[in-house]
Each structure stands twice: as structure tokens, then as C-alpha cells.
Design a protein around this motif. Structure first.
Motif, PDB file in Angstrom:
ATOM      1  N   THR A  12      -9.564  -3.211  21.410  1.00 24.43           N
ATOM      2  CA  THR A  12      -9.453  -3.657  20.588  1.00 24.43           C
ATOM      3  C   THR A  12      -8.260  -3.503  19.672  1.00 24.43           C
TER       4      THR A  12
ATOM      5  N   HIS B 240       1.330  -5.048  12.580  1.00 27.71           N
ATOM      6  CA  HIS B 240       1.675  -5.921  11.373  1.00 27.71           C
ATOM      7  C   HIS B 240       2.154  -7.191  11.635  1.00 27.71           C
TER       8      HIS B 240
ATOM      9  N   ARG C  49       2.867  13.591  15.345  1.00 28.16           N
ATOM     10  CA  ARG C  49       1.504  13.210  15.438  1.00 28.16           C
ATOM     11  C   ARG C  49       0.942  14.041  16.524  1.00 28.16           C
TER      12      ARG C  49
ATOM     13  N   ARG D  54     -12.532   2.633   6.974  1.00 33.43           N
ATOM     14  CA  ARG D  54     -11.809   3.338   6.114  1.00 33.43           C
ATOM     15  C   ARG D  54     -11.633   2.842   4.789  1.00 33.43           C
TER      16      ARG D  54
ATOM     17  N   THR E 256     -12.000   7.365  14.289  1.00 35.58           N
ATOM     18  CA  THR E 256     -11.327   6.153  15.031  1.00 35.58           C
ATOM     19  C   THR E 256     -10.424   5.681  13.708  1.00 35.58           C
ATOM     20  N   ALA E 257     -10.476   6.010  12.708  1.00 37.88           N
ATOM     21  CA  ALA E 257      -9.428   5.708  11.596  1.00 37.88           C
ATOM     22  C   ALA E 257      -9.263   6.945  10.911  1.00 37.88           C
ATOM     23  N   PRO E 258      -7.909   6.978  10.483  1.00 45.52           N
ATOM     24  CA  PRO E 258      -7.262   8.437   9.951  1.00 45.52           C
ATOM     25  C   PRO E 258      -8.125   8.929   8.884  1.00 45.52           C
TER      26      PRO E 258
ATOM     27  N   GLU F 217      -3.593   3.447   1.199  1.00 44.57           N
ATOM     28  CA  GLU F 217      -3.532   2.551   2.429  1.00 44.57           C
ATOM     29  C   GLU F 217      -4.587   1.542   2.508  1.00 44.57           C
ATOM     30  N   SER F 218      -4.344   0.383   3.483  1.00 41.61           N
ATOM     31  CA  SER F 218      -5.576  -0.551   3.481  1.00 41.61           C
ATOM     32  C   SER F 218      -6.590  -0.126   3.967  1.00 41.61           C
TER      33      SER F 218
ATOM     34  N   ILE G  65      -1.731   0.293  13.596  1.00 47.10           N
ATOM     35  CA  ILE G  65      -1.993  -0.846  13.002  1.00 47.10           C
ATOM     36  C   ILE G  65      -0.733  -1.836  13.539  1.00 47.10           C
TER      37      ILE G  65
ATOM     38  N   ILE H   5      -9.716  -0.537   6.236  1.00 48.67           N
ATOM     39  CA  ILE H   5      -9.981  -0.977   7.643  1.00 48.67           C
ATOM     40  C   ILE H   5     -11.337  -1.374   7.866  1.00 48.67           C
TER      41      ILE H   5
ATOM     42  N   PRO I 156       2.328   3.273  11.387  1.00 50.11           N
ATOM     43  CA  PRO I 156       1.586   3.832  10.432  1.00 50.11           C
ATOM     44  C   PRO I 156       2.453   4.392   9.223  1.00 50.11           C
TER      45      PRO I 156
ATOM     46  N   PRO J  43      -4.658   5.118  17.329  1.00 52.17           N
ATOM     47  CA  PRO J  43      -4.066   3.653  17.450  1.00 52.17           C
ATOM     48  C   PRO J  43      -3.553   3.731  16.163  1.00 52.17           C
TER      49      PRO J  43
ATOM     50  N   ARG K  62      -2.930  -6.393  10.663  1.00 50.36           N
ATOM     51  CA  ARG K  62      -2.761  -6.655   8.913  1.00 50.36           C
ATOM     52  C   ARG K  62      -1.632  -7.432   8.767  1.00 50.36           C
TER      53      ARG K  62
ATOM     54  N   THR L 130       0.722  -1.222   0.023  1.00 44.04           N
ATOM     55  CA  THR L 130       0.017   0.069   0.024  1.00 44.04           C
ATOM     56  C   THR L 130       0.808   1.212  -0.002  1.00 44.04           C
TER      57      THR L 130
END
Ligand code: TXA
Ligand code: MG
Length: 319
Positions: free
Chosen positions: A117, A66, A57, A196, A223-225, A180-181, A64, A183, A142, A62, A121, A34
Motif C-alpha cells: 500500500t 504528497h 528516526r 490516525r 502502522t501510523a505514527p 497532522e492529516s 506519506i 489517515i 514526514p 512508511p 495526500r 497541517t
């Protein structure tokens, strides 16, 4: 602060060196299919904190984790039958699953922002897989860019933004997918929710689920970018859905017709996704200070959803 960021060769010795750096708590950027990720040992609080510092940041959203395979993923989180089906269909690949963390998973609370949670990935890129096997532990990563800026799809993009702030970059050339992936999380009833849009299309996921994805992504509760208003921002202003460029604008095209730079002359969404972040950087360079990038309309299907999502953030009012 480091004075120098090493470019590591994508061979056996390079991978061993990169894995040793990560195990020693250092930050190493690595290619995925990605975008380039900024990797740190996900069990090491100081190393994970250093990610936020290097990226600048503004807050601890949160990250990911890997892992090399589904077995490693299962050791960190509880898999529902739906999650198993999605992992079987799309891993390794550009899908991230947000699942209930197992007690004692050993992840730094900075990775999950102390949520119950965890986002997991299994990337498909051979160098990412080899690195994860060599590290032999979860790697938080990230995208390897300063916070809020365009994501990196080439090692030189990583160096542009983070040189001197991280230990090394593995030189893996260009990323094939380019966004990006995707989500996916789950609601209280276990229904899959799109958090996402990304490298796996919602249509492909829905074909596996046999039902529509729930829609997540609420700007009031990020919750997701990307739920951050301005993200992926080039220096130039960005105007979307531009059928015609206005005088003086830099034209980022899609499909046939005149343009200064074209994401895909043949209107291929896969090609456009792969070019997106590189062309935003290139448009910025060529358009000059104070310019506007006028982006041609892109269809809201397949990878077009992920492309439009990133473009909307790039065009959003800047803080
Ligand atoms: O393709 C990708 O996903 C790239 C490559 C490097 O793998 N990584 C990436 O990471 O895009 P990042 O940090 O830019 O985006 C991860 C996002 C977080 O911002 C967060 O909003 C979401 O995933 N996330 C992580 N853990 C979560 C959780 N427990 N619940 C909900 N969202 C979560
Ligand atoms: Mg990012």
C-alpha cells in the motif's frame, strides 16, 4: 553533513529553487496546512533514506507521498469508489488515504516500507501545491522534526530541530490546521478504517461515508505514527485531564479560567489545534527544567480527538 540550512522566500524564484533542490535529491522542509513536512523526491532511494537520517528516526516506518492533485494520486494507487468519494470531499486538504499501490508506480520502497500500500495526500497549502507542481513528481514528507519530538508549525520550529541537517526550509509562516492529516485506510472488505485522527474530523468523514469508520490504530502493530508510545514529546513532563494545576505546574489551559498559556480561551477546537504544537514548545521553554505541564481537559469530539491523541503521546512514558 551540511553546515547551513537556507531559509527560502515563498515566491516564484524561491519555489523554483526548492523544487530544483528536491529534484537533485536534497531535503527541503515546506509548509502544509497541517504541519511543516520534510520533503524528498519519493522516487529517489538515497533522498528518502536521508529523511530518516536527518530525523534520527529509529526505524523505517512508511512515509506519506504528497502529490499536487488526484490525477497524480491515481497514477500511483488504485482508487476504490469509497476512496474516490473521500478524495472528492476532502482533497486538497488534511486527509491521507492508504491505498493499494500500482505496480510500476516508481516509488522508493523506503517510502512504503515495502508494503503493497501507499499513503497519499494532496495538501491544500498554496505553497505546498506550487512546490509539488514544480517538482512534477511525488514528494515523500514526514513532519519536519527530529523523531519523537513536537511537530513543527512554523519555519523557526524546523530550524530549531534540523538546522545543518537539511538543505532548506520554505518560509511559509504558521500552519493553519496545526495537527497532522487524518489517515484513513481500508480493510479487506473495503471498509474505511481510521488509522490516525487528524485535521479532518472523523464525524466529517463518516458524514461522507454514510457509516461509521472502522477503528484501526493497534499499538501492538504500529502502522501510523503515534502508535509509537511516546511521540510529540516536550522536555517537560505532561499531565493530562488536569482540572486544577498543582503547585509549581505550568498550566496549559483550554476554555475560560486561569492559565499560563491557553490553547483557546473560547474553547474553540480549531484554534486549539492550530496552537497546540507551538504552545507545547512555548510551555517547555517557560516551565523550565524538570517541570510539569498540566493540560486542561479537552473534549473528545471533532478536532479534539486529534488534539487528545497527540497529547496522550506527549504524556506517555519516555523510552
Ligand atoms: O499532515 C501530515 O500528514 C504531515 C504533513 C507533512 O503532510 N505528514 C506526516 O507524516 O504526518 P508522518 O511521516 O509523520 O506520518 C505518516 C504516517 C506514518 O508514520 C505511517 O505510520 C503512516 O503514515 N503510513 C504511511 N504509509 C502507510 C501505509 N502504507 N500503511 C499504513 N500507514 C502508513
Ligand atoms: Mg511526525
Amino acid at each position: 553533513m551540511l553546515d547551513k540550512t537556507r531559509l527560502i522566500a515563498p515566491d516564484k524564484a524561491g519555489l523554483a529553487e526548492a523544487a530544483a533542490l528536491i529534484r537533485a535529491g536534497k531535503l527541503v522542509a515546506f509548509p502544509t496546512e497541517t504541519v511543516y513536512g520534510l520533503g524528498a523526491d519519493a522516487r529517489n532511494d538515497r533522498a528518502v533514506a536521508a529523511i530518516f537520517d536527518a530525523k534520527g528516526r529509529p526505524r523505517f516506518n512508511p512515509l506519506i507521498a504528497h502529490v499536487p492533485d488526484i490525477g497524480a494520486a491515481r497514477s500511483l494507487a488504485h482508487f476504490t469508489p469509497t476512496a474516490e468519494a473521500l478524495a472528492a470531499a476532502f482533497w486538497p486538504g488534511p486527509l491521507t488515504l492508504v491505498l493499494a499501490q500500482r505496480p510500476g508506480a516508481g516509488l522508493s520502497p523506503l517510502v512504503t516500507a515495502d508494503l503493497p500500500t501507499v499513503a497519499l495526500r494532496v495538501p491544500a497549502h498554496p505553497l505546498a501545491r506550487a512546490l509539488l507542481q514544480a517538482v512534477d513528481g511525488p514528494v515523500a514528507a514526514p513532519s519536519a522534526n527530529p523523531s519523537g519530538r513536537v511537530s513543527p508549525t512554523r519555519p523557526e520550529h524546523v530550524l530549531e530541530g534540523l538546522t545543518g541537517r537539511i538543505a532548506a526550509v520554505i518560509d511559509g509562516g504558521s500552519c493553519a490546521v496545526g495537527v497532522e492529516s487524518t489517515i484513513v485506510g481500508f480493510d479487506g472488505a473495503g471498509r474505511a478504517i481510521l488509522l490516525r485522527p487528524g485535521g479532518v474530523s472523523a464525524e466529517a468523514i463518516e458524514a461522507v461515508l454514510g457509516m461509521p469508520l472502522g477503528q484501526g490504530g493497534n499499538a501492538a502493530a504500529p502502522t501510523a505514527p503515534g502508535q509509537l508510545e511516546s511521540h510529540y514529546a516536550p522536555a517537560a513532563a505532561v499531565r493530562l485531564q488536569a482540572d486544577e494545576p498543582r503547585p509549581g505546574e505550568f498550566r496549559l489551559g483550554f476554555g475560560p479560567g486561569p492559565s499560563d498559556l491557553n490553547l483557546s480561551p473560547s474553547a474553540d477546537l480549531v484554534e486549539a489545534a492550530a496552537n497546540l504544537f507551538h504552545y507545547l514548545r512555548e510551555a517547555d521553554r517557560r516551565a523550565g527544567p524538570g517541570a510539569t505541564i498540566a493540560v486542561a481537559p479537552i473534549p473528545e469530539t471533532g478536532l479534539g480527538r486529534a488534539i487528545n491523541d497527540r497529547l496522550r503521546r506527549a504524556a506517555a512514558p519516555r523510552p
